[in-house]
Design an enzyme around this catalytic site. Sequence first.
Site, PDB file in Angstrom:
ATOM      1  N   LYS A   1      -5.696  -3.630   7.220  1.00 16.02           N
ATOM      2  CA  LYS A   1      -4.967  -3.212   6.022  1.00 16.02           C
ATOM      3  C   LYS A   1      -5.408  -4.044   4.822  1.00 16.02           C
ATOM      4  CE  LYS A   1      -0.606  -4.417   5.138  1.00 16.02           C
ATOM      5  NZ  LYS A   1      -0.553  -4.873   3.710  1.00 16.02           N
TER       6      LYS A   1
ATOM      7  N   ARG B   1       7.009  -8.668  14.535  1.00 17.79           N
ATOM      8  CA  ARG B   1       6.825 -10.090  14.774  1.00 17.79           C
ATOM      9  C   ARG B   1       6.806 -10.365  16.277  1.00 17.79           C
ATOM     10  NH1 ARG B   1       5.177 -10.059  10.507  1.00 17.79           N
ATOM     11  NH2 ARG B   1       5.716 -11.266   8.656  1.00 17.79           N
TER      12      ARG B   1
ATOM     13  N   ASP C   1      -3.531  -0.040   1.339  1.00 19.19           N
ATOM     14  CA  ASP C   1      -2.091  -0.196   1.104  1.00 19.19           C
ATOM     15  C   ASP C   1      -1.824  -0.533  -0.363  1.00 19.19           C
ATOM     16  OD1 ASP C   1       0.655  -0.592   1.518  1.00 19.19           O
ATOM     17  OD2 ASP C   1       0.366  -2.688   2.113  1.00 19.19           O
ATOM     18  N   LEU C   2      -1.998   0.464  -1.231  1.00 24.26           N
ATOM     19  CA  LEU C   2      -1.792   0.239  -2.671  1.00 24.26           C
ATOM     20  C   LEU C   2      -0.503   0.875  -3.186  1.00 24.26           C
ATOM     21  CD1 LEU C   2      -5.434   0.662  -4.025  1.00 24.26           C
ATOM     22  CD2 LEU C   2      -4.292  -1.386  -3.135  1.00 24.26           C
ATOM     23  N   LYS C   3       0.168   1.635  -2.351  1.00 26.08           N
ATOM     24  CA  LYS C   3       1.513   2.165  -2.653  1.00 26.08           C
ATOM     25  C   LYS C   3       1.587   2.835  -4.029  1.00 26.08           C
ATOM     26  CE  LYS C   3       3.901  -1.369   0.126  1.00 26.08           C
ATOM     27  NZ  LYS C   3       2.786  -2.332   0.389  1.00 26.08           N
TER      28      LYS C   3
ATOM     29  N   ARG D   1       0.443 -12.222   9.139  1.00 30.34           N
ATOM     30  CA  ARG D   1       0.412 -13.676   9.277  1.00 30.34           C
ATOM     31  C   ARG D   1       0.480 -14.206  10.708  1.00 30.34           C
ATOM     32  NH1 ARG D   1       4.787 -14.162   4.552  1.00 30.34           N
ATOM     33  NH2 ARG D   1       5.118 -12.062   5.371  1.00 30.34           N
TER      34      ARG D   1
ATOM     35  N   THR E   1      10.286  -3.267   4.181  1.00 26.23           N
ATOM     36  CA  THR E   1      10.927  -4.009   5.262  1.00 26.23           C
ATOM     37  C   THR E   1      11.437  -5.383   4.819  1.00 26.23           C
ATOM     38  OG1 THR E   1       8.737  -4.741   5.987  1.00 26.23           O
ATOM     39  CG2 THR E   1       9.707  -2.852   7.126  1.00 26.23           C
TER      40      THR E   1
ATOM     41  N   ASP F   1       3.690   6.960  -9.582  1.00 26.24           N
ATOM     42  CA  ASP F   1       3.562   7.236 -11.009  1.00 26.24           C
ATOM     43  C   ASP F   1       3.863   8.718 -11.192  1.00 26.24           C
ATOM     44  OD1 ASP F   1       2.656   7.167 -13.789  1.00 26.24           O
ATOM     45  OD2 ASP F   1       1.559   5.353 -13.226  1.00 26.24           O
TER      46      ASP F   1
END
Length: 240
Positions: A34, A185, A61-63, A215, A124, A66
């Site tokens: 991603k 996680r 993943d630029l969401k 992460r 999230t 507009d």
Amino acid sequence: MKAKDKLIVALDFDTREKAVDAIQRLEADVEIFKVGLELYLASRGKIVEYLQEKGKKVFLDLKFMDIPNTVAGAAREAAKMGVFMFNVHVPGGKQMMASAREAVEQVAAGGLQKPLLIGVTVLTSLDQNDLLQLGITQDVKELVIARARLAKEAGLDGVVASPKEAAEIKSACGDEFVSVCPGVRPTWSAAGDQKRIMTPKDAINQGASYLVVGRPITGAENPAEAAKLVLEEMEEGFEC
């Protein structure tokens, strides 16, 4: 699908060099990466080309959010890049999402591979208290499901949502409707800034189509080993 086909590793880095180092450590075990706003801008978009040269799939993943015409243009360019998947924000509205879908179809009609187009329902990092601060009184799960239904009506392939909502999204929108789930996680990692989280095993059990993990893998002392552990937890979910 195998666990390797469902794992997306988030490259949340502020330089191309850091991302390249992570990719080289993970390329034997990870097929989908991603690329979010920070890395896309830091690399001037070049990290997408690097991943594609490596034969990897890219979730862009630029969401986008507009007016419909602007998002349609952005969607057209994303599709031309040959990415595997990209997203828009569902709160941008049904017409905006439909315009993005039409743009993708136009690119695909020209012979290019059609990417998955998915909609972001509720981040999230937000819980019920956060929504109340935004003036939204609807229950978070109800809101996610309502937005997933709207995304499907607009012609999207799926949504981004917490794994906590994955099963209900499948029930409301069908088995073919994709659920891309961040907020995953492993049992051995910290939650960080995610609030609506679930383990890889449980997320797979709930029907998540793809798991996004950042992460816990990229921040590990041995990212490749961390990726293998996540894949093992996902495999346990398939067996249940």
